[in-house]
Design a protein around this motif. Structure first.
Motif, PDB file in Angstrom:
ATOM      1  N   ARG A 103      37.318  47.023  25.011  1.00  0.00           N
ATOM      2  CA  ARG A 103      38.159  48.082  25.572  1.00  0.00           C
ATOM      3  C   ARG A 103      38.275  47.879  27.086  1.00  0.00           C
ATOM      4  N   TYR A 104      37.144  47.571  27.702  1.00  0.00           N
ATOM      5  CA  TYR A 104      37.176  47.272  29.150  1.00  0.00           C
ATOM      6  C   TYR A 104      38.091  46.082  29.426  1.00  0.00           C
ATOM      7  N   LEU A 105      37.975  45.027  28.634  1.00  0.00           N
ATOM      8  CA  LEU A 105      38.778  43.829  28.873  1.00  0.00           C
ATOM      9  C   LEU A 105      40.273  44.133  28.732  1.00  0.00           C
ATOM     10  N   ALA A 106      40.634  44.954  27.733  1.00  0.00           N
ATOM     11  CA  ALA A 106      42.038  45.321  27.561  1.00  0.00           C
ATOM     12  C   ALA A 106      42.536  46.095  28.775  1.00  0.00           C
ATOM     13  N   GLU A 107      41.712  47.006  29.282  1.00  0.00           N
ATOM     14  CA  GLU A 107      42.117  47.786  30.448  1.00  0.00           C
ATOM     15  C   GLU A 107      42.205  46.912  31.695  1.00  0.00           C
ATOM     16  N   SER A 108      41.321  45.911  31.792  1.00  0.00           N
ATOM     17  CA  SER A 108      41.368  45.018  32.949  1.00  0.00           C
ATOM     18  C   SER A 108      42.641  44.187  32.938  1.00  0.00           C
ATOM     19  N   ILE A 109      43.129  43.838  31.757  1.00  0.00           N
ATOM     20  CA  ILE A 109      44.393  43.097  31.649  1.00  0.00           C
ATOM     21  C   ILE A 109      45.553  43.987  32.097  1.00  0.00           C
ATOM     22  N   ALA A 110      45.543  45.244  31.657  1.00  0.00           N
ATOM     23  CA  ALA A 110      46.616  46.171  32.026  1.00  0.00           C
ATOM     24  C   ALA A 110      46.647  46.428  33.536  1.00  0.00           C
ATOM     25  N   ASP A 111      45.473  46.412  34.177  1.00  0.00           N
ATOM     26  CA  ASP A 111      45.387  46.683  35.606  1.00  0.00           C
ATOM     27  C   ASP A 111      45.707  45.468  36.477  1.00  0.00           C
ATOM     28  N   TRP A 112      45.757  44.294  35.882  1.00  0.00           N
ATOM     29  CA  TRP A 112      45.856  43.060  36.662  1.00  0.00           C
ATOM     30  C   TRP A 112      47.265  42.871  37.220  1.00  0.00           C
ATOM     31  N   PRO A 113      47.411  42.331  38.429  1.00  0.00           N
ATOM     32  CA  PRO A 113      48.742  42.150  39.016  1.00  0.00           C
ATOM     33  C   PRO A 113      49.562  41.073  38.313  1.00  0.00           C
ATOM     34  N   ASP A 114      50.860  41.089  38.600  1.00  0.00           N
ATOM     35  CA  ASP A 114      51.766  40.142  37.956  1.00  0.00           C
ATOM     36  C   ASP A 114      51.723  38.775  38.642  1.00  0.00           C
ATOM     37  N   GLN A 115      52.530  37.852  38.125  1.00  0.00           N
ATOM     38  CA  GLN A 115      52.508  36.464  38.587  1.00  0.00           C
ATOM     39  C   GLN A 115      52.844  36.319  40.072  1.00  0.00           C
ATOM     40  N   PRO A 116      53.916  36.937  40.577  1.00  0.00           N
ATOM     41  CA  PRO A 116      54.213  36.789  42.011  1.00  0.00           C
ATOM     42  C   PRO A 116      53.103  37.326  42.910  1.00  0.00           C
ATOM     43  N   THR A 117      52.469  38.422  42.502  1.00  0.00           N
ATOM     44  CA  THR A 117      51.392  38.985  43.323  1.00  0.00           C
ATOM     45  C   THR A 117      50.201  38.048  43.373  1.00  0.00           C
ATOM     46  N   LEU A 118      49.794  37.505  42.228  1.00  0.00           N
ATOM     47  CA  LEU A 118      48.675  36.567  42.228  1.00  0.00           C
ATOM     48  C   LEU A 118      49.028  35.322  43.043  1.00  0.00           C
ATOM     49  N   SER A 119      50.260  34.872  42.967  1.00  0.00           N
ATOM     50  CA  SER A 119      50.682  33.728  43.780  1.00  0.00           C
ATOM     51  C   SER A 119      50.513  34.031  45.268  1.00  0.00           C
ATOM     52  N   GLN A 120      50.842  35.254  45.661  1.00  0.00           N
ATOM     53  CA  GLN A 120      50.658  35.655  47.060  1.00  0.00           C
ATOM     54  C   GLN A 120      49.183  35.626  47.451  1.00  0.00           C
ATOM     55  N   TRP A 121      48.328  36.080  46.566  1.00  0.00           N
ATOM     56  CA  TRP A 121      46.882  36.042  46.848  1.00  0.00           C
ATOM     57  C   TRP A 121      46.412  34.603  47.060  1.00  0.00           C
ATOM     58  N   ILE A 122      46.895  33.701  46.220  1.00  0.00           N
ATOM     59  CA  ILE A 122      46.473  32.301  46.318  1.00  0.00           C
ATOM     60  C   ILE A 122      46.953  31.697  47.638  1.00  0.00           C
TER      61      ILE A 122
END
Length: 233
Positions: A185-204
């Motif tokens: 349940r935690y893992l499913a919620e962590s997926i829902a909370d995770w940013p999208d592809q462009p945002t992660l690209s910005q972090w990188i």
């Protein structure tokens, strides 16, 4: 752990993974409906490991992805903060070097690795941008980064279907295959909370990587993000 947000407590997350370690790989294969091995193959191909290279697999869990990389002849170091995962991994893959490590404070020197990868683990790190900076630090100039993580399908129809699966089907599957349904349940919620592809690209990019890009797998349910440590600077 009743809910997942981006303010994770490392000790709680580590204890959760300790508990699910014995059946973690089986449950993941079931939950992905058989796609997990294909994602793992895509990761290996994207990293393109070579004999003699030294590769760091962060959040390696039981070492399934590490073992796939090691088949190339590369020397793979599997790092994870869950002692339970490491214990299972060492029994299954005695040829792999396992190290207990916090992704935000890796116990390695500067410029030690030719490539670094993290699969389905970055979203479980308390400070993911610090983890990206640490992977940059331990990479050699020109070294390769590969992040494989659950993401956001660009198609609204795919997002709807994926959301329905996560909400209704996943709990039934987990209840039948996992030793700790609450953890998933935690893992499913962590997926829902995770940013999208462009945002992660910005972090990188923000961590200092260049040549940043991503490729969607399974309609964007998963995305492979690439980057390079600059050769100079």
């Amino acid at each position: 752990m009743a809910t997942a947000d981006l303010n994770k407590q490392p000790a709680e997350v580590s204890a959760m993974f300790d508990e699910v370690a014995p059946r973690y790989d089986l449950t993941n294969d079931v939950l992905s409906m058989g796609a997990a091995p294909l994602w793992r193959l895509a990761v290996t191909r994207a990293i393109d490991p070579k004999p003699g290279e030294r590769i760091l697999d962060v959040a390696a869990g039981t070492g399934t992805s590490s073992a796939a990389l090691a088949k190339s002849g590369a020397a793979v170091v599997a790092a994870d903060f869950s002692q339970g995962m490491i214990e299972v991994g060492r029994r299954r893959h005695p040829e792999i070097e396992f190290v207990q490590a916090d992704a935000t404070a890796l116990p390695f020197g500067d410029a030690e690795f030719d490539a670094a990868t993290i699969s389905f683990g970055l979203r479980n790190v308390e400070r993911p941008r610090e983890a990206l900076a640490e992977m940059l630090r331990v990479l050699k100039p020109g070294g390769r980064l590969l992040v494989c993580e659950f993401s956001t399908p660009p198609s609204s129809l795919m997002r709807f279907g994926y959301g329905a699966y996560m909400k209704y089907a996943m709990p039934l599957v987990v209840g039948a295959s996992s030793s700790n349904p609450q953890a998933y349940r935690y893992l499913a919620e962590s997926i829902a909370d995770w940013p999208d592809q462009p945002t992660l690209s910005q972090w990188i990019r923000g961590a200092g990587f260049t040549r940043v890009g991503y490729r969607n797998l399974t309609g964007g349910v998963v995305a492979l993000h690439r980057g390079r440590r600059p050769v100079s600077g």
